[in-house]
Scaffold this motif. Structure first.
Motif, PDB file in Angstrom:
ATOM      1  N   UNK A 206     -36.974  -6.532 -54.963  1.00  0.00           N
ATOM      2  CA  UNK A 206     -36.876  -7.301 -53.717  1.00  0.00           C
ATOM      3  C   UNK A 206     -36.882  -6.391 -52.501  1.00  0.00           C
ATOM      4  N   UNK A 207     -36.170  -5.292 -52.573  1.00  0.00           N
ATOM      5  CA  UNK A 207     -36.036  -4.393 -51.426  1.00  0.00           C
ATOM      6  C   UNK A 207     -37.236  -3.455 -51.310  1.00  0.00           C
ATOM      7  N   UNK A 208     -37.583  -2.834 -52.412  1.00  0.00           N
ATOM      8  CA  UNK A 208     -38.733  -1.926 -52.447  1.00  0.00           C
ATOM      9  C   UNK A 208     -38.954  -1.514 -53.898  1.00  0.00           C
ATOM     10  N   UNK A 209     -40.181  -1.547 -54.379  1.00  0.00           N
ATOM     11  CA  UNK A 209     -40.449  -1.118 -55.754  1.00  0.00           C
ATOM     12  C   UNK A 209     -40.418   0.402 -55.849  1.00  0.00           C
ATOM     13  N   UNK A 210     -40.258   0.947 -57.047  1.00  0.00           N
ATOM     14  CA  UNK A 210     -40.361   2.404 -57.204  1.00  0.00           C
ATOM     15  C   UNK A 210     -41.734   2.887 -56.735  1.00  0.00           C
ATOM     16  N   UNK A 211     -41.754   3.988 -55.999  1.00  0.00           N
ATOM     17  CA  UNK A 211     -43.008   4.491 -55.440  1.00  0.00           C
ATOM     18  C   UNK A 211     -43.029   6.010 -55.514  1.00  0.00           C
ATOM     19  N   UNK A 212     -44.248   6.573 -55.469  1.00  0.00           N
ATOM     20  CA  UNK A 212     -44.388   8.037 -55.543  1.00  0.00           C
ATOM     21  C   UNK A 212     -43.822   8.719 -54.302  1.00  0.00           C
ATOM     22  N   UNK A 213     -43.833   7.996 -53.178  1.00  0.00           N
ATOM     23  CA  UNK A 213     -43.283   8.551 -51.952  1.00  0.00           C
ATOM     24  C   UNK A 213     -41.990   7.823 -51.611  1.00  0.00           C
ATOM     25  N   UNK A 214     -40.961   8.538 -51.140  1.00  0.00           N
ATOM     26  CA  UNK A 214     -39.709   7.874 -50.756  1.00  0.00           C
ATOM     27  C   UNK A 214     -39.956   6.827 -49.673  1.00  0.00           C
ATOM     28  N   UNK A 215     -39.426   5.621 -49.856  1.00  0.00           N
ATOM     29  CA  UNK A 215     -39.639   4.530 -48.903  1.00  0.00           C
ATOM     30  C   UNK A 215     -38.798   4.739 -47.655  1.00  0.00           C
ATOM     31  N   UNK A 216     -39.433   4.560 -46.507  1.00  0.00           N
ATOM     32  CA  UNK A 216     -38.714   4.654 -45.238  1.00  0.00           C
ATOM     33  C   UNK A 216     -38.175   3.300 -44.810  1.00  0.00           C
ATOM     34  N   UNK A 217     -38.897   2.237 -45.154  1.00  0.00           N
ATOM     35  CA  UNK A 217     -38.500   0.884 -44.767  1.00  0.00           C
ATOM     36  C   UNK A 217     -38.294   0.035 -46.011  1.00  0.00           C
ATOM     37  N   UNK A 218     -37.286  -0.807 -45.957  1.00  0.00           N
ATOM     38  CA  UNK A 218     -37.010  -1.725 -47.057  1.00  0.00           C
ATOM     39  C   UNK A 218     -36.817  -3.121 -46.485  1.00  0.00           C
ATOM     40  N   UNK A 219     -37.015  -4.113 -47.347  1.00  0.00           N
ATOM     41  CA  UNK A 219     -36.798  -5.504 -46.943  1.00  0.00           C
ATOM     42  C   UNK A 219     -35.427  -5.953 -47.427  1.00  0.00           C
ATOM     43  N   UNK A 220     -34.585  -6.380 -46.493  1.00  0.00           N
ATOM     44  CA  UNK A 220     -33.282  -6.932 -46.849  1.00  0.00           C
ATOM     45  C   UNK A 220     -33.212  -8.328 -46.245  1.00  0.00           C
ATOM     46  N   UNK A 221     -33.172  -9.381 -47.069  1.00  0.00           N
ATOM     47  CA  UNK A 221     -33.171 -10.746 -46.531  1.00  0.00           C
ATOM     48  C   UNK A 221     -31.906 -11.032 -45.746  1.00  0.00           C
ATOM     49  N   UNK A 222     -32.017 -11.837 -44.695  1.00  0.00           N
ATOM     50  CA  UNK A 222     -30.804 -12.232 -43.960  1.00  0.00           C
ATOM     51  C   UNK A 222     -29.893 -13.055 -44.858  1.00  0.00           C
ATOM     52  N   UNK A 223     -28.597 -12.825 -44.733  1.00  0.00           N
ATOM     53  CA  UNK A 223     -27.621 -13.541 -45.549  1.00  0.00           C
ATOM     54  C   UNK A 223     -26.854 -14.514 -44.683  1.00  0.00           C
TER      55      UNK A 223
END
Length: 548
Positions: A206-223
């Motif tokens: 949901x936030x970010x899948x595993x990737x070869x490069x470190x993720x700078x941005x992630x998705x966090x749904x509003x709660x």
């Protein structure tokens, strides 16, 4: 013949802070392109140790400053102890041990318990952080989990469908000082459940899948605000911890400058001793301003950066957001924007908190709290009290829940007028607030009904303040009735059961003439008349059969 390293690649998955929405760390996941290196590593501790070391080297090539989570099997620690290959990889990468969290995973079956604990103690003494991984989907015994005393517990997302189990782990983490994380989160529903369960961290597709490069941005749904349970005493500082930029206390100013100019998101650097304890705090703007002066670089570049730093501001991991604000407010005004270091029980830095994150969260909590205040008394409604009841139940704290109202209040309104009735209600609310201790919560649930949540030892003061006072409205004498249920740890499972125990006590109090106080105990029959015509035994209390 190809080496196993030729077919092994690594992916990075963010560990997300559910409050700030930022990336707290990166878990390094091995991804073999051929063969089954991981299955071999499960059986071969030496190979597993080399995979862990290779993961750190892979991260160093990505030039990420984020803390790292490295996976290792429990059997590997029991066999290899100090993980010499990993320690050397950390040293070569220029990393510090406290930036590395070891995610210890199952299987634990047939792993000698005392040998594993000795290895963990040695690694922790060197500064590595310990995470119990795969809890809920593995075979970690509860006794071993407690003995490991991890800084982080990772739950499998499948446990979110079993709220009682998650609450139990949340209670364990609160008592042991560990953070709670949920891994494998794939849907917004699971994310909301993780937040409601009190998890501070999470990771998954949901936030970010595993990737070869470190993720700078992630998705966090509003709660939804209704999902988050924010204690009135303030949210825990754990919710706001960001990764800290750490360098040794002997670091030169030139090295700090290189880090800051190459990392625009870093607001400051903490200089730490060999144990990871902060000794100086370097603020980005003030430091770069000093270095950019006419002779700044020539004067400071090769000198210790500590000369351009300040004493660090620190709080413990158990502090609340309000305590952090007290630390900020108590210092120099020109340091208001400085990060505050969060330290563990050994004084080691586990991250930093930023003032902006705290102010935003506290402002939102105050807006939500204000929306739930009763317009007549400005006291919170029943939701605030019942949420606090559930928190005390989860923490296994004994508590007393009381209901208070005005006897024959309709007669007061009919005889003295609603204005006199409103003033009486406001006066009762003021007296309750004045008598309340720091651990007491007072709520106005509507009309002439009040709820009071207190520690058992604080009952007498509250009861005397409202029952001994001579009340009147428009010249009419008025009395009050009070009903209390004492709840020992484990006596009730949630606020609904506590309310069910309180209901018959309320009826018994109303049946007595004049000022009255009835006290019962959850799970036990009968009740005690504390105020009223005279002591007597009764059978209207909350017996075990009445709870549920």
């Amino acid at each position: 013949m190809h080496s196993w390293t030729d077919t092994l690649r690594f992916a990075f998955q963010p560990v997300v802070n559910l409050t700030t929405g930022g990336v707290a760390a990166l878990e390094i996941l091995a991804r073999p392109e051929a063969g089954d290196v991981l299955a071999q590593a499960r059986r071969d501790p030496e190979l597993d140790g080399r995979v862990a070391a290779w993961a750190v080297r892979a991260a160093s090539r990505k030039e990420t400053l984020l803390p790292l989570h490295v996976n290792v099997f429990a059997g590997t620690l029991a066999d290899l102890g100090r993980l010499a290959d990993l320690r050397e990889a950390v040293r070569q990468a220029g990393r510090m041990t406290w930036e590395i969290t070891l995610d210890i995973g199952p299987p634990y079956t047939h792993v000698p318990r005392h040998v594993l604990l000795e290895a963990v103690a040695g690694l922790r003494a060197e500064g590595f952080r310990i995470c119990a991984d795969g809890v809920g989907d593995g075979d970690v015994p509860l006794r071993l989990l407690a003995d490991l005393d991890p800084e982080l517990v990772k739950l499998d997302a499948s446990l979110l469908s079993r709220p009682a189990a998650v609450r139990a782990m949340r209670t364990f983490c609160e008592h042991s000082g560990a953070l709670l994380s949920v891994e494998g989160v794939e849907t917004e529903t699971q994310c909301a459940a993780a937040v409601a369960a009190g998890a501070q961290l999470a990771q998954g597709q949901l936030f970010a899948p595993p990737a070869r490069l470190p993720a700078a941005d992630v998705y966090v749904p509003p709660v939804s605000p209704a999902v988050t349970a924010v204690p009135r005493s303030g949210p825990s500082v754990r919710q706001f911890v960001r990764p800290a930029a750490l360098l040794p206390a002997t670091t030169s100013a030139g090295r700090v400058r290189a880090l800051l100019t190459g990392s625009p998101d870093v607001s400051g650097v903490l200089l730490v001793d060999a144990s990871g304890v902060p000794v100086r705090s370097v603020h980005r703007s003030r430091f770069l301003l000093s270095m950019s002066g006419r002779y700044g670089h020539a004067l400071y570049a090769d000198r210790p950066a500590a000369k351009l730093g300040d004493p660090p501001r620190t709080v413990g991991v158990d502090a609340t957001a309000w305590e952090v604000l007290d630390v900020v407010a108590g210092g120099d005004r020109d340091r208001t924007s400085d990060d505050v270091a969060v330290v563990d029980r050994l004084g080691r830095c586990v991250g930093v908190v930023r003032l902006a994150d705290l102010v935003r969260a506290l402002a939102e909590s105050r807006v939500e709290e204000a929306a739930g205040l009763n317009p007549l008394t400005r006291l919170p409604g029943s939701d605030a009290i019942t949420e606090e009841v559930d928190r005390r139940i989860a923490a296994r704290r004994p508590f007393a829940l009381s209901w208070l109202d005005v006897d024959h209040f309709k007669r007061v309104n009919d005889g003295a007028g609603f204005a006199a009735g409103d003033e009486l209600i406001r006066a009762v609310g003021r007296v309750l607030q004045h008598a309340a201790s720091e651990a007491t919560r007072v709520g106005h649930i509507g009309g002439d009904d009040f709820l009071v949540l207190a520690d058992p030892g604080g009952l007498d003061q509250v009861a005397a303040s409202v029952l001994d006072a001579p009340w009147s409205a428009g010249g009419m004498a008025v009395t009050l009735s009070l009903a209390t249920v004492l709840c020992a740890p484990g006596a009730v499972t949630d606020h609904r059961q506590a309310a069910a125990c309180l209901a018959p006590l309320k009826q018994a109090a109303k049946a007595l003439p004049g000022a009255s106080w009835i006290l019962g105990r959850a799970g036990l029959p009968g009740h005690e008349v504390r105020r009223g015509p005279g002591p007597m035994a009764a059978q209207a209390g909350c017996g075990a059969a009445e709870v549920g």
